[in-house]
Design a protein around this motif. Structure first.
Motif, PDB file in Angstrom:
ATOM      1  N   PRO A 234      -2.426  -0.512 -21.915  1.00 55.02           N
ATOM      2  CA  PRO A 234      -1.414  -1.225 -21.133  1.00 55.02           C
ATOM      3  C   PRO A 234      -1.408  -0.755 -19.679  1.00 55.02           C
ATOM      4  CG  PRO A 234      -0.490  -0.400 -23.200  1.00 55.02           C
ATOM      5  CD  PRO A 234      -1.838   0.224 -23.044  1.00 55.02           C
ATOM      6  N   ALA A 235      -0.840  -1.563 -18.796  1.00 54.43           N
ATOM      7  CA  ALA A 235      -0.727  -1.180 -17.390  1.00 54.43           C
ATOM      8  C   ALA A 235       0.006   0.150 -17.264  1.00 54.43           C
ATOM      9  CB  ALA A 235       0.019  -2.266 -16.617  1.00 54.43           C
ATOM     10  N   HIS A 236      -0.530   1.026 -16.417  1.00 60.68           N
ATOM     11  CA  HIS A 236       0.018   2.354 -16.140  1.00 60.68           C
ATOM     12  C   HIS A 236      -0.184   3.330 -17.299  1.00 60.68           C
ATOM     13  CE1 HIS A 236       1.897   0.266 -12.822  1.00 60.68           C
ATOM     14  NE2 HIS A 236       2.615  -0.460 -13.645  1.00 60.68           N
ATOM     15  N   ALA A 237      -0.943   2.940 -18.319  1.00 57.35           N
ATOM     16  CA  ALA A 237      -1.191   3.841 -19.453  1.00 57.35           C
ATOM     17  C   ALA A 237      -2.635   4.336 -19.432  1.00 57.35           C
ATOM     18  CB  ALA A 237      -0.878   3.144 -20.776  1.00 57.35           C
ATOM     19  N   ASP A 238      -3.126   4.644 -18.245  1.00 56.61           N
ATOM     20  CA  ASP A 238      -4.497   5.142 -18.116  1.00 56.61           C
ATOM     21  C   ASP A 238      -4.706   6.424 -18.913  1.00 56.61           C
ATOM     22  OD1 ASP A 238      -3.561   3.652 -15.693  1.00 56.61           O
ATOM     23  OD2 ASP A 238      -5.681   3.768 -15.144  1.00 56.61           O
ATOM     24  N   ASP A 239      -3.644   7.221 -19.072  1.00 58.22           N
ATOM     25  CA  ASP A 239      -3.778   8.481 -19.802  1.00 58.22           C
ATOM     26  C   ASP A 239      -4.153   8.231 -21.262  1.00 58.22           C
ATOM     27  OD1 ASP A 239      -1.265   7.284 -20.040  1.00 58.22           O
ATOM     28  OD2 ASP A 239      -0.277   9.162 -20.553  1.00 58.22           O
ATOM     29  N   VAL A 240      -3.590   7.182 -21.866  1.00 57.01           N
ATOM     30  CA  VAL A 240      -3.939   6.844 -23.246  1.00 57.01           C
ATOM     31  C   VAL A 240      -5.401   6.429 -23.327  1.00 57.01           C
ATOM     32  CG1 VAL A 240      -3.461   5.267 -25.166  1.00 57.01           C
ATOM     33  CG2 VAL A 240      -1.573   6.164 -23.779  1.00 57.01           C
ATOM     34  N   MET A 241      -5.844   5.634 -22.357  1.00 57.84           N
ATOM     35  CA  MET A 241      -7.225   5.172 -22.321  1.00 57.84           C
ATOM     36  C   MET A 241      -8.195   6.349 -22.231  1.00 57.84           C
ATOM     37  SD  MET A 241      -8.870   2.695 -19.425  1.00 57.84           S
ATOM     38  CE  MET A 241      -8.806   3.988 -18.185  1.00 57.84           C
ATOM     39  N   TYR A 242      -7.903   7.311 -21.336  1.00 62.02           N
ATOM     40  CA  TYR A 242      -8.776   8.476 -21.184  1.00 62.02           C
ATOM     41  C   TYR A 242      -8.717   9.381 -22.415  1.00 62.02           C
ATOM     42  CZ  TYR A 242     -10.226   7.733 -16.361  1.00 62.02           C
ATOM     43  OH  TYR A 242     -10.814   7.235 -15.219  1.00 62.02           O
ATOM     44  N   ARG A 243      -7.573   9.434 -23.045  1.00 59.00           N
ATOM     45  CA  ARG A 243      -7.436  10.248 -24.258  1.00 59.00           C
ATOM     46  C   ARG A 243      -8.347   9.722 -25.357  1.00 59.00           C
ATOM     47  NH1 ARG A 243      -1.742  10.869 -27.634  1.00 59.00           N
ATOM     48  NH2 ARG A 243      -2.605  11.832 -29.524  1.00 59.00           N
ATOM     49  N   ILE A 244      -8.356   8.407 -25.539  1.00 58.41           N
ATOM     50  CA  ILE A 244      -9.207   7.808 -26.568  1.00 58.41           C
ATOM     51  C   ILE A 244     -10.674   7.934 -26.190  1.00 58.41           C
ATOM     52  CG2 ILE A 244      -9.819   5.625 -27.687  1.00 58.41           C
ATOM     53  CD1 ILE A 244      -6.847   4.835 -27.395  1.00 58.41           C
ATOM     54  N   ALA A 245     -10.993   7.645 -24.930  1.00 61.38           N
ATOM     55  CA  ALA A 245     -12.393   7.698 -24.493  1.00 61.38           C
ATOM     56  C   ALA A 245     -12.957   9.107 -24.627  1.00 61.38           C
ATOM     57  CB  ALA A 245     -12.498   7.211 -23.052  1.00 61.38           C
ATOM     58  N   GLY A 246     -12.168  10.117 -24.257  1.00 58.72           N
ATOM     59  CA  GLY A 246     -12.653  11.487 -24.367  1.00 58.72           C
ATOM     60  C   GLY A 246     -12.936  11.881 -25.801  1.00 58.72           C
ATOM     61  N   ALA A 247     -12.040  11.488 -26.698  1.00 53.21           N
ATOM     62  CA  ALA A 247     -12.226  11.826 -28.112  1.00 53.21           C
ATOM     63  C   ALA A 247     -13.424  11.115 -28.705  1.00 53.21           C
ATOM     64  CB  ALA A 247     -10.964  11.479 -28.891  1.00 53.21           C
ATOM     65  N   VAL A 248     -13.575   9.833 -28.358  1.00 54.69           N
ATOM     66  CA  VAL A 248     -14.687   9.055 -28.910  1.00 54.69           C
ATOM     67  C   VAL A 248     -16.017   9.577 -28.383  1.00 54.69           C
ATOM     68  CG1 VAL A 248     -15.769   6.784 -28.944  1.00 54.69           C
ATOM     69  CG2 VAL A 248     -13.307   6.999 -29.299  1.00 54.69           C
ATOM     70  N   GLU A 249     -16.081   9.853 -27.080  1.00 51.85           N
ATOM     71  CA  GLU A 249     -17.333  10.331 -26.496  1.00 51.85           C
ATOM     72  C   GLU A 249     -17.770  11.647 -27.138  1.00 51.85           C
ATOM     73  OE1 GLU A 249     -19.113  10.116 -22.094  1.00 51.85           O
ATOM     74  OE2 GLU A 249     -17.397  11.463 -22.266  1.00 51.85           O
ATOM     75  N   ALA A 250     -16.806  12.545 -27.351  1.00 48.03           N
ATOM     76  CA  ALA A 250     -17.142  13.812 -28.009  1.00 48.03           C
ATOM     77  C   ALA A 250     -17.462  13.592 -29.476  1.00 48.03           C
ATOM     78  CB  ALA A 250     -15.979  14.793 -27.860  1.00 48.03           C
ATOM     79  N   GLY A 251     -16.695  12.712 -30.132  1.00 47.77           N
ATOM     80  CA  GLY A 251     -16.884  12.480 -31.556  1.00 47.77           C
ATOM     81  C   GLY A 251     -18.193  11.834 -31.910  1.00 47.77           C
ATOM     82  N   LEU A 252     -18.732  11.017 -31.003  1.00 46.03           N
ATOM     83  CA  LEU A 252     -19.999  10.356 -31.286  1.00 46.03           C
ATOM     84  C   LEU A 252     -21.170  11.327 -31.261  1.00 46.03           C
ATOM     85  CD1 LEU A 252     -19.532   6.998 -29.349  1.00 46.03           C
ATOM     86  CD2 LEU A 252     -19.605   7.328 -31.815  1.00 46.03           C
ATOM     87  N   GLY A 253     -20.950  12.517 -30.743  1.00 43.66           N
ATOM     88  CA  GLY A 253     -21.999  13.525 -30.766  1.00 43.66           C
ATOM     89  C   GLY A 253     -22.001  14.342 -32.036  1.00 43.66           C
ATOM     90  N   GLU A 254     -21.085  14.010 -32.952  1.00 43.44           N
ATOM     91  CA  GLU A 254     -20.992  14.719 -34.223  1.00 43.44           C
ATOM     92  C   GLU A 254     -21.353  13.779 -35.354  1.00 43.44           C
ATOM     93  OE1 GLU A 254     -16.947  15.842 -34.234  1.00 43.44           O
ATOM     94  OE2 GLU A 254     -17.096  17.139 -32.475  1.00 43.44           O
ATOM     95  N   PRO A 255     -21.820  14.301 -36.490  1.00 44.23           N
ATOM     96  CA  PRO A 255     -22.196  13.423 -37.599  1.00 44.23           C
ATOM     97  C   PRO A 255     -20.989  12.702 -38.186  1.00 44.23           C
ATOM     98  CG  PRO A 255     -22.207  15.711 -38.295  1.00 44.23           C
ATOM     99  CD  PRO A 255     -22.034  15.723 -36.811  1.00 44.23           C
ATOM    100  N   LEU A 256     -21.161  11.450 -38.528  1.00 45.83           N
ATOM    101  CA  LEU A 256     -20.115  10.721 -39.226  1.00 45.83           C
ATOM    102  C   LEU A 256     -20.011  11.226 -40.652  1.00 45.83           C
ATOM    103  CD1 LEU A 256     -20.782   7.047 -38.074  1.00 45.83           C
ATOM    104  CD2 LEU A 256     -18.762   8.381 -37.581  1.00 45.83           C
ATOM    105  N   ALA A 257     -18.823  11.523 -41.091  1.00 47.83           N
ATOM    106  CA  ALA A 257     -18.644  12.082 -42.428  1.00 47.83           C
ATOM    107  C   ALA A 257     -19.029  11.086 -43.510  1.00 47.83           C
ATOM    108  CB  ALA A 257     -17.194  12.523 -42.605  1.00 47.83           C
TER     109      ALA A 257
END
Length: 269
Positions: A234-257
């Motif tokens: 949502p507008a002004h919720a850039d922090d949520v966007m970065y929170r998800i992107a950071g987790a996904v970017e790091a998580g994709l470097g790990e094996p999927l369970a």
């Protein structure tokens, strides 16, 4: 500070938020992430959908709740955007006439008048794609066409904004593929601008709605080219966007369970 189009509000420490999320200090537990049905399906490359689905599954494994949401007006967003955007291009670039802004080019032959200088300047200063958009925008803003094209496109824009508002009433963020296909060869679509514009189908809704979006790589398609994952908030919720992107970017470097053998992002790439 003097830019009237800038928001006068504090900016969260977005880089720190992304880093904390990547370190699992800001887990995805408790977040509801929406998948838009209108941004997948027919016309999307199979490898793109496979990589996107794997990324969504990874978000689920990281604790997010995945919710399917609908934004029906997105079916018309692309057409609306390519009426609104050229109209704004035509209007905003009118100032670059060789008299007030930008370069000044005088005609090589004939009289030097305001008209000939303007024609020579705009002919030399704008590339083919910019000229195409100026011509299209001038047409949709012309007398007799304004209400039918530009006015109608603005109404569609309002519908897109309302769809996103409704969706964000159900979820904290939305994810989709960044593009329906992987990268095409450089210059291959110059003779078919419509085909090139159609590849913007997933990214232009954020521009119409005025919401933040980020793209990050989420895997490789069968042709060996990277696939992008788009996160919208949502507008002004850039922090949520970065929170998800950071987790996904790091998580994709790990094996999927659930499905993938142990492999780092570098090994998969």
């Amino acid at each position: 500070p003097l830019d009237s189009t800038s928001l006068d509000s504090p900016v969260p420490p977005l880089e720190d938020i992304a880093a904390q999320s990547a370190r699992r200090e800001l887990p995805l537990e408790g977040l509801r992430i929406g998948v838009v049905g209108e941004l997948s399906g027919e016309g999307y490359q199979e490898g793109v959908l496979a990589a996107f689905d794997a990324a969504v599954e990874r978000m689920r494994e990281l604790g997010a709740q995945i919710v399917e949401v609908s934004c029906p007006s997105l079916d018309y967003a692309l057409a609306a955007y390519y009426l609104i955007m050229p109209a704004e291009v035509s209007s905003n670039l009118a100032r670059f006439d060789g008299m007030r802004y930008g370069i000044r080019v005088e005609p090589k032959e004939g009289p030097v008048t305001a008209e000939t200088v303007m024609a020579a300047t705009r002919g030399a200063g704008f590339g083919d794609e910019v000229k195409r958009r100026i011509i299209l925008g001038t047409h949709v803003l012309s007398s007799g066409y304004y209400d039918a094209y530009y006015g109608s496109a603005q109404k569609v824009r309002t519908l897109v904004q309302r769809d996103f508002d409704a969706a964000f009433g159900e979820v904290d963020a939305i994810v989709s593929p960044t593009s329906p296909v992987t990268a095409f060869p450089l210059g291959s679509k110059l003779d078919d601008p419509l085909a090139m514009y159609l590849l913007d189908v997933t990214t232009i809704p954020a521009n119409l709605a005025g919401i933040p979006g980020i793209s990050l790589p989420c895997g490789l398609a069968g042709d060996g080219l990277p696939v992008g994952l788009q996160v919208l908030a949502p507008a002004h919720a850039d922090d949520v966007m970065y929170r998800i992107a950071g987790a996904v970017e790091a998580g994709l470097g790990e094996p999927l369970a659930s499905s993938c053998p142990a492999a780092t992002w570098e090994e998969r790439a």
